[in-house]
Design a protein around this motif. Structure first.
Motif, PDB file in Angstrom:
ATOM      1  N   GLN A  44      69.033  43.290  78.395  1.00 56.79           N
ATOM      2  CA  GLN A  44      68.186  44.473  79.012  1.00 56.79           C
ATOM      3  C   GLN A  44      68.804  45.827  78.517  1.00 56.79           C
ATOM      4  OE1 GLN A  44      69.231  44.584  83.239  1.00 56.79           O
ATOM      5  NE2 GLN A  44      67.163  43.917  83.916  1.00 56.79           N
ATOM      6  N   SER A  45      70.375  45.784  78.021  1.00 58.75           N
ATOM      7  CA  SER A  45      70.879  46.877  77.513  1.00 58.75           C
ATOM      8  C   SER A  45      69.987  47.003  75.798  1.00 58.75           C
ATOM      9  CB  SER A  45      72.204  46.575  77.195  1.00 58.75           C
ATOM     10  OG  SER A  45      72.911  47.805  76.496  1.00 58.75           O
ATOM     11  N   VAL A  46      69.992  45.917  75.376  1.00 60.04           N
ATOM     12  CA  VAL A  46      69.324  46.087  73.981  1.00 60.04           C
ATOM     13  C   VAL A  46      67.864  46.434  74.156  1.00 60.04           C
ATOM     14  CG1 VAL A  46      68.634  44.552  72.069  1.00 60.04           C
ATOM     15  CG2 VAL A  46      70.980  44.664  73.096  1.00 60.04           C
ATOM     16  N   SER A  47      67.328  46.055  75.106  1.00 58.63           N
ATOM     17  CA  SER A  47      65.812  46.204  75.395  1.00 58.63           C
ATOM     18  C   SER A  47      65.595  48.029  75.572  1.00 58.63           C
ATOM     19  CB  SER A  47      65.183  45.605  76.406  1.00 58.63           C
ATOM     20  OG  SER A  47      63.949  45.936  76.634  1.00 58.63           O
ATOM     21  N   GLN A  48      66.595  48.333  76.238  1.00 56.07           N
ATOM     22  CA  GLN A  48      66.805  49.844  76.822  1.00 56.07           C
ATOM     23  C   GLN A  48      66.811  50.751  75.477  1.00 56.07           C
ATOM     24  OE1 GLN A  48      66.090  51.255  79.693  1.00 56.07           O
ATOM     25  NE2 GLN A  48      66.742  53.411  79.124  1.00 56.07           N
ATOM     26  N   SER A  49      67.891  50.115  74.412  1.00 56.86           N
ATOM     27  CA  SER A  49      68.258  51.077  73.422  1.00 56.86           C
ATOM     28  C   SER A  49      66.866  50.915  72.244  1.00 56.86           C
ATOM     29  CB  SER A  49      69.402  50.478  72.925  1.00 56.86           C
ATOM     30  OG  SER A  49      69.366  49.215  72.401  1.00 56.86           O
ATOM     31  N   CYS A  50      66.142  49.766  72.378  1.00 54.86           N
ATOM     32  CA  CYS A  50      65.297  49.661  71.408  1.00 54.86           C
ATOM     33  C   CYS A  50      64.128  50.425  71.705  1.00 54.86           C
ATOM     34  CB  CYS A  50      64.539  48.205  71.658  1.00 54.86           C
ATOM     35  SG  CYS A  50      65.431  47.142  70.584  1.00 54.86           S
ATOM     36  N   ARG A  51      63.641  50.823  73.360  1.00 54.76           N
ATOM     37  CA  ARG A  51      62.764  51.737  73.791  1.00 54.76           C
ATOM     38  C   ARG A  51      63.080  53.234  73.539  1.00 54.76           C
ATOM     39  NH1 ARG A  51      62.934  50.193  79.501  1.00 54.76           N
ATOM     40  NH2 ARG A  51      63.666  48.205  78.628  1.00 54.76           N
ATOM     41  N   LEU A  52      64.410  53.365  73.443  1.00 59.08           N
ATOM     42  CA  LEU A  52      64.977  54.791  73.324  1.00 59.08           C
ATOM     43  C   LEU A  52      64.617  55.151  71.765  1.00 59.08           C
ATOM     44  CD1 LEU A  52      68.278  55.251  75.044  1.00 59.08           C
ATOM     45  CD2 LEU A  52      66.003  56.354  75.821  1.00 59.08           C
ATOM     46  N   LEU A  53      65.169  54.159  70.828  1.00 61.72           N
ATOM     47  CA  LEU A  53      64.837  54.313  69.343  1.00 61.72           C
ATOM     48  C   LEU A  53      63.405  54.319  69.023  1.00 61.72           C
ATOM     49  CD1 LEU A  53      67.799  51.751  68.024  1.00 61.72           C
ATOM     50  CD2 LEU A  53      67.470  54.413  67.886  1.00 61.72           C
ATOM     51  N   ASP A  54      62.662  53.484  69.722  1.00 54.97           N
ATOM     52  CA  ASP A  54      61.129  53.716  69.351  1.00 54.97           C
ATOM     53  C   ASP A  54      60.333  54.868  69.928  1.00 54.97           C
ATOM     54  OD1 ASP A  54      58.764  52.439  68.691  1.00 54.97           O
ATOM     55  OD2 ASP A  54      58.239  51.954  70.801  1.00 54.97           O
ATOM     56  N   THR A  55      60.850  55.730  70.958  1.00 51.44           N
ATOM     57  CA  THR A  55      60.379  56.882  71.405  1.00 51.44           C
ATOM     58  C   THR A  55      61.005  57.930  70.376  1.00 51.44           C
ATOM     59  OG1 THR A  55      60.661  56.040  73.676  1.00 51.44           O
ATOM     60  CG2 THR A  55      60.679  58.623  73.237  1.00 51.44           C
ATOM     61  N   GLU A  56      62.209  57.900  69.746  1.00 48.25           N
ATOM     62  CA  GLU A  56      62.594  58.656  68.789  1.00 48.25           C
ATOM     63  C   GLU A  56      61.753  58.764  67.518  1.00 48.25           C
ATOM     64  OE1 GLU A  56      66.985  59.858  66.438  1.00 48.25           O
ATOM     65  OE2 GLU A  56      66.949  58.570  68.285  1.00 48.25           O
ATOM     66  N   LEU A  57      61.654  57.296  66.855  1.00 53.07           N
ATOM     67  CA  LEU A  57      60.870  57.051  65.922  1.00 53.07           C
ATOM     68  C   LEU A  57      59.287  57.755  65.961  1.00 53.07           C
ATOM     69  CD1 LEU A  57      60.430  55.891  63.102  1.00 53.07           C
ATOM     70  CD2 LEU A  57      59.718  53.796  64.584  1.00 53.07           C
ATOM     71  N   LYS A  58      58.644  57.696  67.306  1.00 55.34           N
ATOM     72  CA  LYS A  58      57.367  58.143  67.547  1.00 55.34           C
ATOM     73  C   LYS A  58      57.482  59.848  67.275  1.00 55.34           C
ATOM     74  CE  LYS A  58      55.547  54.707  70.295  1.00 55.34           C
ATOM     75  NZ  LYS A  58      55.075  54.261  71.760  1.00 55.34           N
ATOM     76  N   GLU A  59      58.639  60.406  67.915  1.00 53.81           N
ATOM     77  CA  GLU A  59      58.840  61.848  67.708  1.00 53.81           C
ATOM     78  C   GLU A  59      59.023  62.409  66.089  1.00 53.81           C
ATOM     79  OE1 GLU A  59      61.947  62.734  70.472  1.00 53.81           O
ATOM     80  OE2 GLU A  59      61.201  62.178  72.241  1.00 53.81           O
ATOM     81  N   LEU A  60      59.699  61.496  65.698  1.00 50.11           N
ATOM     82  CA  LEU A  60      59.959  61.952  64.317  1.00 50.11           C
ATOM     83  C   LEU A  60      58.899  61.631  63.407  1.00 50.11           C
ATOM     84  CD1 LEU A  60      63.481  60.433  63.699  1.00 50.11           C
ATOM     85  CD2 LEU A  60      62.927  62.742  63.777  1.00 50.11           C
ATOM     86  N   ASN A  61      57.975  60.619  63.685  1.00 50.99           N
ATOM     87  CA  ASN A  61      56.635  60.368  63.242  1.00 50.99           C
ATOM     88  C   ASN A  61      55.838  61.752  63.283  1.00 50.99           C
ATOM     89  OD1 ASN A  61      57.438  57.922  61.661  1.00 50.99           O
ATOM     90  ND2 ASN A  61      56.796  56.760  63.211  1.00 50.99           N
ATOM     91  N   SER A  62      55.848  61.749  64.274  1.00 50.57           N
ATOM     92  CA  SER A  62      54.818  62.969  64.702  1.00 50.57           C
ATOM     93  C   SER A  62      55.225  64.524  64.524  1.00 50.57           C
ATOM     94  CB  SER A  62      54.790  62.999  66.454  1.00 50.57           C
ATOM     95  OG  SER A  62      55.770  63.595  66.881  1.00 50.57           O
ATOM     96  N   SER A  63      56.424  64.584  64.045  1.00 51.34           N
ATOM     97  CA  SER A  63      57.010  65.812  63.564  1.00 51.34           C
ATOM     98  C   SER A  63      56.705  66.095  62.016  1.00 51.34           C
ATOM     99  CB  SER A  63      58.491  66.215  63.628  1.00 51.34           C
ATOM    100  OG  SER A  63      59.336  65.389  62.903  1.00 51.34           O
ATOM    101  N   LEU A  64      56.608  67.445  61.454  1.00 57.81           N
ATOM    102  CA  LEU A  64      56.274  67.917  60.315  1.00 57.81           C
ATOM    103  C   LEU A  64      57.404  67.432  59.376  1.00 57.81           C
ATOM    104  CD1 LEU A  64      54.944  71.460  61.003  1.00 57.81           C
ATOM    105  CD2 LEU A  64      53.637  69.395  60.629  1.00 57.81           C
ATOM    106  N   THR A  65      57.132  67.299  58.070  1.00 58.21           N
ATOM    107  CA  THR A  65      58.270  66.714  57.211  1.00 58.21           C
ATOM    108  C   THR A  65      58.648  68.398  56.519  1.00 58.21           C
ATOM    109  OG1 THR A  65      56.374  67.174  55.444  1.00 58.21           O
ATOM    110  CG2 THR A  65      57.101  64.647  56.448  1.00 58.21           C
ATOM    111  N   THR A  66      59.694  67.954  56.012  1.00 56.77           N
ATOM    112  CA  THR A  66      60.260  69.407  55.198  1.00 56.77           C
ATOM    113  C   THR A  66      59.205  70.182  54.424  1.00 56.77           C
ATOM    114  OG1 THR A  66      62.588  68.454  55.080  1.00 56.77           O
ATOM    115  CG2 THR A  66      62.297  70.447  54.137  1.00 56.77           C
TER     116      THR A  66
END
Length: 194
Positions: free
Chosen positions: A78-100
């Protein structure tokens, strides 16, 4: 034998002879013939379950130890699954943001737009033909007066035309043509709002 150790396969043999499930039935019968699992027949149904005699007996202490280990592993999963969800959310945010590079381009575009607006503002401020607030107010009042008069006159003309048309044998359109009256609608003009 625990209830969870049973594998139940319910099937009517004539229905599944030609299907993939028939291969499963054959495999289960083969395992039962080899003694790896047991088979019980109830009418047309067969129940297969693991032969418990082939497994070593486990003490209650060992079962409790296994249960606690399972609970630990479930908590870790469950802990690993929770951290994976958090990392997945962070990845989606980073992919949707503008590059430098995209941000630099956008900054340049906004600076160019800003400089255009500054030039327009400077031209407007440096112009010598400014309209004072009093002049602007005077123009607005005159406009309101003219629009009110326009409405009033249009209403009077409509009333007069209506009175004439009461005894007139032809249509309104024919009357307007014969009298040479042009309407706002003919010229696609509407009275502005005040």
């Amino acid at each position: 034998m625990r209830r969870t150790d049973r594998i139940v396969l319910k099937m009517s043999l004539p229905t599944y002879r030609n299907s993939v499930a028939w291969a499963v039935v054959k495999a289960m019968e083969q395992l039962a013939h080899e003694g790896k699992i047991r088979e019980k027949v109830y009418g047309k149904q067969k129940i297969y379950f693991a032969d418990q005699s082939q497994f070593a007996d486990v003490s209650d202490a060992e079962l409790k130890k296994m249960d606690s280990r399972i609970a630990e592993l479930n908590a870790e999963a469950q802990s690993v699954s929770q951290s994976c969800r958090l990392l997945d959310t962070e990845l989606k945010e980073l992919n949707s943001s503008l590059t430098t590079a995209e941000v630099k381009i956008q900054i340049q575009e906004l600076q160019a737009e800003c400089s255009e607006y500054k030039e327009r503002l400077n031209k407007t401020l440096s112009a010598t033909n400014h309209v004072t607030p009093e002049e602007r107010e005077k123009v607005y009042k005159e406009r309101d007066t003219y629009v009110k008069e326009w409405r009033k006159r249009k209403r009077l003309v409509s009333d007069m035309i209506g009175s004439v048309l009461e005894g007139y044998p032809k249509s309104k359109k024919q009357f307007l043509e014969e009298a040479g009256i042009e309407t706002d609608e003919d010229h696609k003009v509407t009275i502005p709002n005040i």
